[in-house]
Design a protein around this motif. Structure first.
Motif, PDB file in Angstrom:
ATOM      1  N   ASN A   1       6.201  17.344  -5.083  1.00  0.00           N
ATOM      2  CA  ASN A   1       5.503  16.077  -5.932  1.00  0.00           C
ATOM      3  C   ASN A   1       6.797  15.011  -6.054  1.00  0.00           C
ATOM      4  N   LEU A   2       7.646  15.059  -5.001  1.00  0.00           N
ATOM      5  CA  LEU A   2       8.472  14.054  -5.149  1.00  0.00           C
ATOM      6  C   LEU A   2       8.857  13.649  -3.501  1.00  0.00           C
ATOM      7  N   LYS A   3       9.045  12.388  -3.306  1.00  0.00           N
ATOM      8  CA  LYS A   3       9.542  11.808  -1.969  1.00  0.00           C
ATOM      9  C   LYS A   3      10.803  12.268  -1.730  1.00  0.00           C
ATOM     10  N   ARG A   4      11.277  12.559  -0.546  1.00  0.00           N
ATOM     11  CA  ARG A   4      12.712  12.885  -0.251  1.00  0.00           C
ATOM     12  C   ARG A   4      13.693  11.730  -0.159  1.00  0.00           C
ATOM     13  N   LYS A   5      14.786  11.900  -0.075  1.00  0.00           N
ATOM     14  CA  LYS A   5      15.711  10.927   0.207  1.00  0.00           C
ATOM     15  C   LYS A   5      15.552  10.358   1.942  1.00  0.00           C
ATOM     16  N   PRO A   6      15.535   9.108   2.279  1.00  0.00           N
ATOM     17  CA  PRO A   6      16.192   7.957   1.565  1.00  0.00           C
ATOM     18  C   PRO A   6      15.477   7.389   0.498  1.00  0.00           C
ATOM     19  N   ASP A   7      14.154   7.640   0.253  1.00  0.00           N
ATOM     20  CA  ASP A   7      13.375   6.994  -0.908  1.00  0.00           C
ATOM     21  C   ASP A   7      14.161   7.132  -2.185  1.00  0.00           C
ATOM     22  N   ALA A   8      13.916   6.256  -3.196  1.00  0.00           N
ATOM     23  CA  ALA A   8      14.493   6.098  -4.326  1.00  0.00           C
ATOM     24  C   ALA A   8      14.043   7.194  -5.424  1.00  0.00           C
ATOM     25  N   GLU A   9      12.946   7.704  -5.123  1.00  0.00           N
ATOM     26  CA  GLU A   9      12.059   8.281  -6.314  1.00  0.00           C
ATOM     27  C   GLU A   9      12.986   9.634  -6.663  1.00  0.00           C
ATOM     28  N   PRO A  10      13.340  10.289  -6.032  1.00  0.00           N
ATOM     29  CA  PRO A  10      14.205  11.572  -6.392  1.00  0.00           C
ATOM     30  C   PRO A  10      15.406  11.122  -7.323  1.00  0.00           C
ATOM     31  N   VAL A  11      16.151  10.016  -6.886  1.00  0.00           N
ATOM     32  CA  VAL A  11      17.399   9.755  -7.545  1.00  0.00           C
ATOM     33  C   VAL A  11      16.794   9.092  -9.055  1.00  0.00           C
ATOM     34  N   HIS A  12      15.891   8.220  -9.107  1.00  0.00           N
ATOM     35  CA  HIS A  12      15.567   7.809 -10.216  1.00  0.00           C
ATOM     36  C   HIS A  12      15.016   8.811 -11.113  1.00  0.00           C
ATOM     37  N   PHE A  13      14.148   9.822 -10.620  1.00  0.00           N
ATOM     38  CA  PHE A  13      13.869  10.861 -11.257  1.00  0.00           C
ATOM     39  C   PHE A  13      15.026  11.742 -12.172  1.00  0.00           C
ATOM     40  N   ALA A  14      15.916  11.897 -11.188  1.00  0.00           N
ATOM     41  CA  ALA A  14      16.929  12.618 -11.663  1.00  0.00           C
ATOM     42  C   ALA A  14      17.953  11.843 -12.914  1.00  0.00           C
TER      43      ALA A  14
ATOM     44  N   VAL B   1      21.965   8.542   5.545  1.00  0.00           N
ATOM     45  CA  VAL B   1      20.801   8.863   4.510  1.00  0.00           C
ATOM     46  C   VAL B   1      21.240   8.667   3.126  1.00  0.00           C
ATOM     47  N   ASP B   2      22.505   8.905   2.906  1.00  0.00           N
ATOM     48  CA  ASP B   2      22.907   8.605   1.467  1.00  0.00           C
ATOM     49  C   ASP B   2      23.061   7.246   1.153  1.00  0.00           C
ATOM     50  N   ILE B   3      23.722   6.509   2.091  1.00  0.00           N
ATOM     51  CA  ILE B   3      23.852   5.120   2.169  1.00  0.00           C
ATOM     52  C   ILE B   3      22.600   4.366   1.879  1.00  0.00           C
ATOM     53  N   ALA B   4      21.551   4.707   2.616  1.00  0.00           N
ATOM     54  CA  ALA B   4      20.335   4.092   2.389  1.00  0.00           C
ATOM     55  C   ALA B   4      19.486   4.601   1.169  1.00  0.00           C
ATOM     56  N   THR B   5      19.779   5.807   0.731  1.00  0.00           N
ATOM     57  CA  THR B   5      19.104   6.187  -0.660  1.00  0.00           C
ATOM     58  C   THR B   5      19.997   5.206  -1.666  1.00  0.00           C
ATOM     59  N   ALA B   6      21.267   5.096  -1.686  1.00  0.00           N
ATOM     60  CA  ALA B   6      21.706   4.479  -2.671  1.00  0.00           C
ATOM     61  C   ALA B   6      21.128   2.776  -2.601  1.00  0.00           C
ATOM     62  N   ARG B   7      21.119   2.290  -1.421  1.00  0.00           N
ATOM     63  CA  ARG B   7      20.616   0.983  -1.129  1.00  0.00           C
ATOM     64  C   ARG B   7      19.319   0.961  -1.876  1.00  0.00           C
ATOM     65  N   ASN B   8      18.421   1.980  -1.615  1.00  0.00           N
ATOM     66  CA  ASN B   8      16.926   1.905  -2.079  1.00  0.00           C
ATOM     67  C   ASN B   8      16.619   2.135  -3.488  1.00  0.00           C
ATOM     68  N   SER B   9      17.971   2.820  -4.207  1.00  0.00           N
ATOM     69  CA  SER B   9      17.916   3.035  -5.611  1.00  0.00           C
ATOM     70  C   SER B   9      18.495   2.020  -6.303  1.00  0.00           C
ATOM     71  N   ASP B  10      18.989   1.001  -5.867  1.00  0.00           N
ATOM     72  CA  ASP B  10      19.769  -0.164  -6.218  1.00  0.00           C
ATOM     73  C   ASP B  10      21.000   0.080  -7.115  1.00  0.00           C
ATOM     74  N   MET B  11      21.746   1.229  -6.192  1.00  0.00           N
ATOM     75  CA  MET B  11      22.974   1.632  -6.783  1.00  0.00           C
ATOM     76  C   MET B  11      24.133   1.556  -5.800  1.00  0.00           C
ATOM     77  N   PRO B  12      25.338   1.355  -6.220  1.00  0.00           N
ATOM     78  CA  PRO B  12      26.405   1.232  -5.413  1.00  0.00           C
ATOM     79  C   PRO B  12      26.752   2.642  -4.705  1.00  0.00           C
ATOM     80  N   CYS B  13      27.235   2.851  -3.570  1.00  0.00           N
ATOM     81  CA  CYS B  13      27.493   4.228  -2.744  1.00  0.00           C
ATOM     82  C   CYS B  13      28.746   4.259  -2.514  1.00  0.00           C
ATOM     83  N   ILE B  14      29.512   5.656  -2.845  1.00  0.00           N
ATOM     84  CA  ILE B  14      30.893   6.005  -2.457  1.00  0.00           C
ATOM     85  C   ILE B  14      30.530   6.861  -1.264  1.00  0.00           C
ATOM     86  N   SER B  15      31.048   6.833  -0.118  1.00  0.00           N
ATOM     87  CA  SER B  15      30.813   7.573   1.078  1.00  0.00           C
ATOM     88  C   SER B  15      32.162   8.492   1.193  1.00  0.00           C
TER      89      SER B  15
END
Length: 284
Positions: A203-216, A235-249
């Motif tokens: 019922n949730l999109k997978r990363k890099p979509d922002a939906e699972p991160v925002h849900f969490a 994938v994580d860099i794109a996830t953070a970008r799509n979620s409007d969050m900074p990313c630590i790699s």
């Protein structure tokens, strides 16, 4: 005598609670520091001024940053080294249908987008969808029984999570790994250490979509602007970008540093201690 400008710096661990530290930095002379002896009372005077101030034009030394309220982690390649168990499960499933297998290093480049994508990319080109689904089912069955065979946390990761939690940072996991596998791994390696853990759900999109991160983040009551995402891949860099969050790699995972930089990584850490520092003492 020239006028003296008082520049206020709110230290990163100021929570208006025990340990609250607020200092006023005076630029009248190098090294001149006026420290508040009664931080709590001073906070009531300074905080409203700070809230109204525009710090964008101030020199770097006068800017301030607060720790993130939450850290959202990828799992595979970030917290846990799962690659050998993933490779063995992939090759086992392929062998059952007389398909070519892969080395562990080759599997590293296939993971990150969920197990369905992993198997889709691993089977020979032109494999019928029905057969691909059978390979995937075989993979899931085998991995469910062998996900703990060689998997282990990366050095320093468990202590890092403990330090973050002790500092008041909420911790969550968002992974493209199936939700059933997440539960087993989290209970085995990180029991009671995370506020929320989420695997791939229908019922949730997978990363890099922002939906699972925002849900969490909703589950732990933290806004995206108050959180940071930590991962090991593009994938994580794109996830953070799509979620409007900074990313630590992190550089100890499944991708080389060059791949991360090419994907737009802005903060790279080589050790778990560096990761904690980047979360507790963020650069603004």
């Amino acid at each position: 005598m020239r006028a003296t400008t008082i520049l206020v710096t709110v230290l990163r661990n100021c929570y208006v609670s025990d340990g609250c530290m607020i200092a006023a930095c005076c630029d009248c002379a190098d090294g001149c520091v006026i420290a508040a002896t009664d931080a709590r009372s001073l906070h009531g005077v300074i905080a409203p001024t700070v809230a109204r101030a525009d710090f964008s034009a101030l020199p770097r030394r006068t800017r301030f940053a607060m720790p993130y309220k939450a850290a959202v982690f990828d799992l595979d390649g970030t917290l846990l080294n799962t690659i050998v168990d993933l490779a063995w499960a992939t090759n086992y499933a392929l062998q059952q249908y007389d398909m070519p297998t892969y080395t562990v290093d080759e599997i590293k480049h296939l993971v990150g987008n969920g197990v369905a994508k992993l198997i889709h990319d691993a089977v020979p080109e032109g494999t019928p969808d029905e057969l691909c689904r059978k390979v995937l089912a075989t993979f899931k069955e085998h991995y469910a029984d062998h996900s703990l065979d060689t998997t282990a946390p990366y050095p320093g990761v468990v202590d890092a999570i403990d330090r973050l939690r002790a500092s008041g940072v909420k911790c969550a996991v968002v992974s493209n790994k199936p939700d059933f596998a997440i539960a087993d791994l989290m209970n085995h390696f990180f029991f009671g250490k995370f506020d929320f853990a989420l695997g791939q759900r229908d019922n949730l999109k997978r990363k890099p979509d922002a939906e699972p991160v925002h849900f969490a983040l909703q589950q732990i009551d933290v806004a995206p602007e108050d959180a940071v995402y930590i991962g090991d891949s593009e994938v994580d860099i794109a996830t953070a970008r799509n979620s409007d969050m900074p990313c630590i790699s992190v550089t100890w995972g499944f991708r080389d540093k060059e791949v991360l930089l090419a994907a737009g990584a802005t903060t790279l850490v080589d050790t778990a201690d560096e990761m904690v520092d980047a979360i507790l003492l963020p650069e603004k």
